[in-house]
Design a protein around this motif. Structure first.
Motif, PDB file in Angstrom:
ATOM      1  N   PRO A   1     -85.493  69.593 -13.013  1.00  0.00           N
ATOM      2  CA  PRO A   1     -85.715  68.544 -14.030  1.00  0.00           C
ATOM      3  C   PRO A   1     -84.427  68.052 -14.679  1.00  0.00           C
ATOM      4  CG  PRO A   1     -86.377  70.689 -14.867  1.00  0.00           C
ATOM      5  CD  PRO A   1     -86.064  70.889 -13.414  1.00  0.00           C
ATOM      6  N   ARG A   2     -83.343  68.809 -14.576  1.00  0.00           N
ATOM      7  CA  ARG A   2     -82.082  68.374 -15.170  1.00  0.00           C
ATOM      8  C   ARG A   2     -81.440  67.229 -14.415  1.00  0.00           C
ATOM      9  NH1 ARG A   2     -79.431  74.231 -15.034  1.00  0.00           N
ATOM     10  NH2 ARG A   2     -80.543  74.106 -13.045  1.00  0.00           N
ATOM     11  N   LYS A   3     -81.887  66.965 -13.192  1.00  0.00           N
ATOM     12  CA  LYS A   3     -81.270  65.927 -12.361  1.00  0.00           C
ATOM     13  C   LYS A   3     -81.850  64.540 -12.603  1.00  0.00           C
ATOM     14  CE  LYS A   3     -78.842  69.047 -10.165  1.00  0.00           C
ATOM     15  NZ  LYS A   3     -77.379  69.132 -10.328  1.00  0.00           N
ATOM     16  N   ILE A   4     -82.931  64.450 -13.342  1.00  0.00           N
ATOM     17  CA  ILE A   4     -83.551  63.134 -13.573  1.00  0.00           C
ATOM     18  C   ILE A   4     -82.618  62.278 -14.416  1.00  0.00           C
ATOM     19  CG2 ILE A   4     -85.558  61.939 -14.529  1.00  0.00           C
ATOM     20  CD1 ILE A   4     -87.184  64.435 -14.031  1.00  0.00           C
ATOM     21  N   VAL A   5     -82.455  61.043 -14.020  1.00  0.00           N
ATOM     22  CA  VAL A   5     -81.495  60.161 -14.681  1.00  0.00           C
ATOM     23  C   VAL A   5     -82.081  59.603 -15.976  1.00  0.00           C
ATOM     24  CG1 VAL A   5     -80.384  59.549 -12.518  1.00  0.00           C
ATOM     25  CG2 VAL A   5     -82.287  58.164 -13.342  1.00  0.00           C
ATOM     26  N   ASN A   6     -81.181  59.232 -16.881  1.00  0.00           N
ATOM     27  CA  ASN A   6     -81.538  58.538 -18.134  1.00  0.00           C
ATOM     28  C   ASN A   6     -82.575  59.298 -18.953  1.00  0.00           C
ATOM     29  OD1 ASN A   6     -79.822  56.439 -17.379  1.00  0.00           O
ATOM     30  ND2 ASN A   6     -81.462  55.354 -16.303  1.00  0.00           N
ATOM     31  N   GLN A   7     -82.316  60.573 -19.216  1.00  0.00           N
ATOM     32  CA  GLN A   7     -83.216  61.360 -20.039  1.00  0.00           C
ATOM     33  C   GLN A   7     -82.413  62.240 -20.990  1.00  0.00           C
ATOM     34  OE1 GLN A   7     -85.520  64.308 -18.069  1.00  0.00           O
ATOM     35  NE2 GLN A   7     -83.867  65.049 -16.806  1.00  0.00           N
ATOM     36  N   ARG A   8     -83.030  62.542 -22.127  1.00  0.00           N
ATOM     37  CA  ARG A   8     -82.394  63.416 -23.098  1.00  0.00           C
ATOM     38  C   ARG A   8     -82.630  64.876 -22.732  1.00  0.00           C
ATOM     39  NH1 ARG A   8     -85.357  59.951 -26.166  1.00  0.00           N
ATOM     40  NH2 ARG A   8     -86.755  61.675 -26.721  1.00  0.00           N
ATOM     41  N   GLU A   9     -81.824  65.732 -23.337  1.00  0.00           N
ATOM     42  CA  GLU A   9     -81.923  67.157 -23.016  1.00  0.00           C
ATOM     43  C   GLU A   9     -83.258  67.738 -23.446  1.00  0.00           C
ATOM     44  OE1 GLU A   9     -79.435  71.304 -23.814  1.00  0.00           O
ATOM     45  OE2 GLU A   9     -78.736  69.385 -24.635  1.00  0.00           O
ATOM     46  N   ASP A  10     -83.773  67.309 -24.593  1.00  0.00           N
ATOM     47  CA  ASP A  10     -85.027  67.867 -25.075  1.00  0.00           C
ATOM     48  C   ASP A  10     -86.223  67.407 -24.250  1.00  0.00           C
ATOM     49  OD1 ASP A  10     -84.777  65.281 -25.810  1.00  0.00           O
ATOM     50  OD2 ASP A  10     -85.506  65.514 -27.864  1.00  0.00           O
ATOM     51  N   SER A  11     -86.062  66.349 -23.466  1.00  0.00           N
ATOM     52  CA  SER A  11     -87.177  65.840 -22.669  1.00  0.00           C
ATOM     53  C   SER A  11     -87.399  66.638 -21.397  1.00  0.00           C
ATOM     54  CB  SER A  11     -86.955  64.365 -22.325  1.00  0.00           C
ATOM     55  OG  SER A  11     -85.804  64.227 -21.517  1.00  0.00           O
ATOM     56  N   TYR A  12     -86.337  67.203 -20.826  1.00  0.00           N
ATOM     57  CA  TYR A  12     -86.516  67.960 -19.588  1.00  0.00           C
ATOM     58  C   TYR A  12     -86.597  69.476 -19.819  1.00  0.00           C
ATOM     59  CZ  TYR A  12     -81.435  68.941 -19.659  1.00  0.00           C
ATOM     60  OH  TYR A  12     -80.174  69.352 -19.984  1.00  0.00           O
ATOM     61  N   GLN A  13     -86.260  69.936 -21.031  1.00  0.00           N
ATOM     62  CA  GLN A  13     -86.319  71.373 -21.269  1.00  0.00           C
ATOM     63  C   GLN A  13     -87.742  71.907 -21.276  1.00  0.00           C
ATOM     64  OE1 GLN A  13     -84.123  72.197 -24.835  1.00  0.00           O
ATOM     65  NE2 GLN A  13     -82.162  72.336 -23.761  1.00  0.00           N
ATOM     66  N   SER A  14     -88.697  71.067 -21.596  1.00  0.00           N
ATOM     67  CA  SER A  14     -90.096  71.498 -21.598  1.00  0.00           C
ATOM     68  C   SER A  14     -90.812  71.210 -20.286  1.00  0.00           C
ATOM     69  CB  SER A  14     -90.840  70.807 -22.751  1.00  0.00           C
ATOM     70  OG  SER A  14     -90.785  69.397 -22.599  1.00  0.00           O
ATOM     71  N   GLU A  15     -90.108  70.694 -19.298  1.00  0.00           N
ATOM     72  CA  GLU A  15     -90.721  70.357 -18.018  1.00  0.00           C
ATOM     73  C   GLU A  15     -90.982  71.638 -17.212  1.00  0.00           C
ATOM     74  OE1 GLU A  15     -92.551  68.531 -15.190  1.00  0.00           O
ATOM     75  OE2 GLU A  15     -91.792  67.428 -16.926  1.00  0.00           O
ATOM     76  N   VAL A  16     -92.215  71.802 -16.736  1.00  0.00           N
ATOM     77  CA  VAL A  16     -92.620  73.037 -16.050  1.00  0.00           C
ATOM     78  C   VAL A  16     -93.048  72.800 -14.609  1.00  0.00           C
ATOM     79  CG1 VAL A  16     -93.306  74.149 -18.198  1.00  0.00           C
ATOM     80  CG2 VAL A  16     -94.987  72.788 -16.930  1.00  0.00           C
ATOM     81  N   SER A  17     -92.861  71.588 -14.083  1.00  0.00           N
ATOM     82  CA  SER A  17     -93.311  71.316 -12.721  1.00  0.00           C
ATOM     83  C   SER A  17     -92.572  72.172 -11.701  1.00  0.00           C
ATOM     84  CB  SER A  17     -93.125  69.826 -12.394  1.00  0.00           C
ATOM     85  OG  SER A  17     -91.766  69.457 -12.515  1.00  0.00           O
ATOM     86  N   GLN A  18     -91.292  72.414 -11.917  1.00  0.00           N
ATOM     87  CA  GLN A  18     -90.543  73.255 -10.983  1.00  0.00           C
ATOM     88  C   GLN A  18     -91.028  74.698 -11.030  1.00  0.00           C
ATOM     89  OE1 GLN A  18     -86.413  74.153 -11.765  1.00  0.00           O
ATOM     90  NE2 GLN A  18     -85.843  73.696  -9.649  1.00  0.00           N
TER      91      GLN A  18
END
Length: 1051
Positions: free
Chosen positions: A832-849
């Motif tokens: 999730p850290r590789k997604i472009v144009n996103q803030r840090e707090d937006s991908y830290q809660s991503e659990v798909s991986q």
């Protein structure tokens, strides 16, 4: 008493001390090396005279060995190496001088035979001493080439390089030993060692091509024998392999700059223009091509040179682009004394793809060239390839840089330009002149016409007379049937510029198409009439020779006339009409060549049209009379061009696209490879323009059928180009969210990893770019990949396992990617850290991986291959785990990890990796629980931090509840809005009561604000009761069942 042993030891000590003193002083600086060399030579001479040359050689080698462990950056080692190189060079030079003296004395008639013999013996002794010293020294240091110390290997190769620089000939046995050692060192794990081995190999290479050219016939057989004997140890062949395959950029650079540049090696050198290292690419232009000089235009194929310039001018690194520009603007221009025309003559601009970019960079680098370009009327009347190209580039450059004055002063008005263009068109396509032109002249004239058309496309047509003149020339040119495709395209571009609007452009183009088709039909009729006329003349000649036949024919004509008159009198003319219809010939159609010409012009026209053509009658008639019959034609070239034209029409008409989807699908299913390729392009373009609205409806093709078509194309590895088109198109459609089907997406990703497609480099390259772009473009895209990843990975592991266990000798077991590499790519794509144009707090809660990982851990027990299991567990630490992903998912992941550690038999490496990852997850779980506890406590803290006024409101509401009254009647106002007038009156009375109630509330509030601290503390239980009471009705004390009927209590 001095014995022989003591004397020998004394001499040895003196030799050692003398040599050690020289080496000690040589470490200080380079300044005294000349004196040190003289001292070394003196020591060697004295030792040789006393019979201690072996002692000198021994101690010299011994002292040199002391510097071998020194690191590369140690200046002391470099100074000793320079000393050794200068000493050996001095010995070799002295040997050469002695050899020359011996030859001179042997050729002198005055010297006696005895004197010559003595000189030869003395000279040969000195030469033997030097040769023995060099041979022994090389063999001694070669012993260090196999050591484990990289510094020793580096110094050995460094010494060999300086020795090879300073000696002439070596023994064949020593040469073989040297080549054997160097061939091992070029595969050394240290790049610095390999670089020195390359330098040494370059000293041993020979230019075989030049040697063969210079040798006489008598020496060719000896050369062949020598080449056969040394074929396995040939230095140049070794360097040619090294320049392509060495992983170090520095090694490839050293090889590129030092290998012999001849016909055999030049292709390997020029390949470095596509090297991964920017310095190597830059050196091709700043060193290799620059050193070739004018040989660039004679020894290098023009096509290759053009490709090199295109790569250089379009390189992603600015340093490479500047080096390429300097090569042309400074070096090449100076080679031809500033003559730009002569430079263009050597560049083969007729077939060049980079010539325009080269001229633009030249104008930018040397703007003074623009002032030297003069256009005269004489030049316009006798244009050459070089002049026409120069004028075209000059014109475009001036327009793009707003140099209007230069354009107005150098170029004629539009009407005169149309006259020049018409003259060159007549010269090329006039029948009488065409027969006299050679093939090269025709190509050159077509190139000149193209340059004039490109210029005319950007010309100023504010003068109506000039516009009409150019329009007439262009329309006449497009009517020429022998016009090549390149000129047809340029002609249509100019025609659109000259048109009033797109409808005018379409009407003129269709008129040209109809003229070509009608002319072909007229030519057919004319040819048939000529044949009939010739046949009639032959029959007349036969009839004149036979009078009886003529009489019989006349009688038959009279009978036919009488029969027609009788039928007309009797009213039987219908039978005659039917006979006339039955005997009527079908309408003529254009021949295939004419249809191709019409389709070509229609295709170029449709490429330039941008407006919707749904209501255009001319385009509709063109589709009915030309394009649709072409799609159904049996000839492949006509059918393919017809499908392309149909696709271009579909882009301009949505309804036509909807009705044509079935035909395009049939072309993909039943057509040949080229037809599949075109139809796939058309379908992808239709979806890109109109979306999926052309599918799934009444009279429309369903989306499942289209998905099956794409699936079959991806699966069929016989048509590799079609696979590439389908893959690129699907990636674009998924990226735009036009396609969202998971099954087709899974098939798309599986085709990337499929071993059947490993040889399709274009497909692999397209996937390698498109898949990461898709996954990193949006969160939903990455979620789709994570959702499909576990199932895909399991299927690929099963496929890889079956491939490795296959006993078929024809199957290449290495053509499929290993599971660990597949797993690493899937982890990378789902990060999730590789997604472009996103803030840090937006991908830290991503659990798909993490869900992807959990699915893998669930099925890991189904994987029987221990190797695959180890590959998975050893790469598990690549997953992104943080506490903000939530304790629920992290806890589930921790449970599966613990289960594998407790129940699965795994090796030590996998266990260590798994325990390390489990510790990371455990830490994240604890942090997540702490974050949850902290957030809960914050909620209760917020509840406790109530103001005094809020306490008052809570207590006041509690009193109202105890009194059994409704605290807020206005809440029910919206619900009772539709009641009758009586109810509304009652409602108003209740409103008055509510006013009094509100006054009571205010008094209670003011009285409570004046209470002491004890009353404030006592109000806290009321606050808790108030929080609970908000969820139930105010009259809880009387009835726990609450419903809408409680409103009736207000009555």
């Amino acid at each position: 008493m001095v014995t022989a042993d003591n004397y020998a030891d004394d001499i040895n000590n003196k030799i050692f001390n003398s040599l050690a003193d020289v080496f000690q002083q040589a470490q200080v600086s380079y300044a005294g090396h000349r004196k040190h060399i003289a001292v070394l030579k003196k020591i060697q001479t004295k030792a040789s005279q006393q019979g201690y040359s072996d002692a000198f050689n021994y101690w010299f080698n011994k002292l040199v060995t002391r510097i071998l462990p020194l690191k590369k950056n140690e200046i002391i080692g470099d100074r000793i190496v320079k000393l050794i190189a200068a000493f050996i060079a001095s010995l070799d030079k002295e040997n050469e001088m002695l050899s020359n003296q011996r030859l001179d004395k042997s050729n002198s008639p005055q010297s006696g035979e005895d004197e010559n013999i003595d000189n030869e013996d003395s000279l040969s002794e000195k030469e033997k001493m030097t040769t023995k010293f060099i041979d022994g020294f090389i063999r001694h240091i070669l012993r260090g080439a196999e050591t484990k110390d990289k510094n020793v290997r580096f110094r050995v190769m460094q010494l060999l390089v300086v020795i090879m620089d300073n000696i002439g000939e070596i023994d064949i046995n020593l040469y073989n030993l040297l080549m054997w050692s160097l061939k091992k060192r070029i595969y050394d794990k240290e790049p610095i060692v390999r670089i020195q081995a390359v330098f040494c190999l370059t000293k041993l290479q020979t230019d075989i091509e030049n040697d063969n050219d210079e040798n006489n016939d008598s020496n060719e057989q000896d050369m062949d024998v020598e080449m056969n004997e040394s074929s396995e140890t040939k230095a140049t062949d070794t360097l040619m392999q090294l320049i392509q395959n060495d992983p170090s950029a520095e090694v490839r650079r050293a090889t590129m700059l030092n290998i012999i540049n001849n016909n055999n090696t030049r292709s390997h050198i020029l390949e470095r223009a596509r090297d991964t290292n920017a310095i190597n690419r830059r050196l091709i232009y700043s060193r290799v091509l620059k050193l070739l000089g004018k040989k660039c235009f004679t020894d290098i194929d023009p096509r290759i040179l053009d490709q090199l310039m295109e790569w250089g001018l379009e390189d992603r690194e600015e340093s490479v682009r500047k080096a390429c520009q300097r090569l042309m603007s400074s070096h090449w221009i100076n080679l031809f004394n500033g003559d730009l025309i002569e430079l263009l003559e050597n560049l083969d601009i007729v077939n060049s793809k980079s010539a325009v970019a080269m001229m633009n960079s030249l104008f930018i680098s040397k703007p003074d060239i623009l002032t030297q370009i003069k256009l005269t009327e004489e030049i316009w009347g006798n244009l050459t390839v070089e002049f026409s190209f120069l004028f075209r580039c000059f014109f475009i450059y001036c327009l793009e840089n707003n140099m209007i004055e230069d354009v107005d002063g150098s170029f004629p008005e539009a009407s005169r330009l149309a006259g020049y263009l018409n003259a060159y068109i007549d010269k090329r396509f006039t029948t009488n002149i065409e027969n006299e032109l050679s093939l090269i002249d025709k190509l050159h004239l077509e190139f000149i016409i193209m340059q004039l058309l490109i210029t005319a496309n950007r010309y100023d047509y504010s003068d109506e007379i000039g516009r009409r003149s150019m329009l007439t020339v262009i329309r006449n040119m497009l009517n020429i049937t022998m016009l090549p495709n390149s000129l047809i395209k340029c002609g249509h571009e100019v025609l659109k510029v000259l048109s009033i609007n797109e409808k005018d452009f379409i009407s003129m183009t269709i008129e040209i198409i109809n003229d070509i088709r009608d002319d072909d039909i007229e030519n057919q009729e004319k040819e048939e009439n000529d044949k009939k006329k010739n046949a009639q003349e032959n029959n007349d000649n036969n009839k004149n020779s036979n009078g009886h036949d003529s009489q019989t024919e006349g009688d038959n004509a009279i009978k036919s006339f009488e029969s027609a008159v009788n039928n007309l009198i009797d009213g039987h003319d219908d039978a005659n009409d039917e006979e006339d219809v039955s005997t009527m010939q079908p309408e003529r159609e254009a021949r295939p060549d004419a249809i191709l010409l019409c389709l070509t012009r229609a295709c170029h026209m449709l490429e330039l049209v941008t407006e919707n053509v749904a209501g255009n009658i001319l385009v509709t008639s063109l589709i009915d009379t030309l394009i649709t019959p072409a799609v159904r034609n049996s000839e492949s070239n006509i059918r393919e061009l017809g499908v392309k034209c149909l696709g271009l029409c579909c882009l301009l008409d949505k309804q036509l696209a909807t009705t044509s989807m079935y035909i395009l699908g049939m072309c993909i299913s039943k057509g040949n490879a080229s037809l599949k390729y075109i139809a796939l392009q058309v379908i992808v373009d239709i979806f890109s323009v109109h979306g999926t609205s052309v599918l799934d409806g009444e009279g429309k093709v369903d989306s499942m059928s289209i998905h099956k078509i794409f699936y079959k194309v991806l699966k069929n590895d016989e048509h590799k180009e079609c696979q590439v088109v389908a893959a690129e198109g699907l990636c674009k459609l998924y990226l735009a969210d036009l396609f969202t089907d998971d099954d087709l997406f899974e098939a798309l990703i599986l085709s990337y990893f499929s071993p059947m497609n490993s040889s399709n480099e274009a497909l692999v390259q397209a996937f390698a770019f498109c898949i990461p772009v898709y996954c990193f473009s949006h969160r939903t895209h990455q979620e789709r990949m994570s959702r499909m990843a576990s199932d895909m990975f399991l299927r690929l592991c099963i496929l890889w396992d079956g491939l490795q266990n296959s006993e078929d000798p024809d199957i290449d077991k290495e053509k499929m990617m290993k599971p660990n590499m597949i797993f690493q790519q899937l982890v990378f794509w789902t990060d999730p850290r590789k997604i472009v144009n996103q803030r840090e707090d937006s991908y830290q809660s991503e659990v798909s991986q993490l869900k992807f990982l959990i699915e893998i851990l669930k099925v890991i027990t189904q994987i029987g291959n221990k190797t695959v299991k180890r590959m998975i567990l050893s790469n598990i630490n690549s997953f992104y785990v943080v506490a903000s992903q939530g304790s629920e998912v992290l806890g589930e992941l921790h449970m599966h990890l613990q289960d594998i550690l407790d129940n699965e038999p795994i090796d030590a490496t996998s266990k260590n990796s798994l325990e390390k990852f489990k510790d990371t997850v455990s830490t994240a779980v604890e942090s997540a629980k702490e974050m949850t506890t902290t957030s809960t406590s914050k909620i209760f803290d917020t509840t406790d931090d109530l103001t005094t006024e809020q306490y008052s409101q809570i207590l006041e509401s509690s009193q109202i509840v105890e009194n059994g009254s409704e605290p807020e009647v206005n809440v029910s106002g919206d619900i009772l809005e539709s009641e009758n007038d009586d109810e509304s009156n009652e409602e108003s009375e209740l409103g008055d009561e509510s006013v009094h109630t509100e006054g009571g509330r205010k008094r209670n509030r003011s009285s409570m604000e004046n209470d002491d601290e004890t009353s404030k503390i006592a109000s806290k239980p009321a606050a808790i009761q108030k929080n609970v009471s908000f969820a139930i009705s105010p009259d809880t004390s009387e009835d726990n069942d609450v419903n809408d009927s409680d409103i009736s209590m207000l009555d």
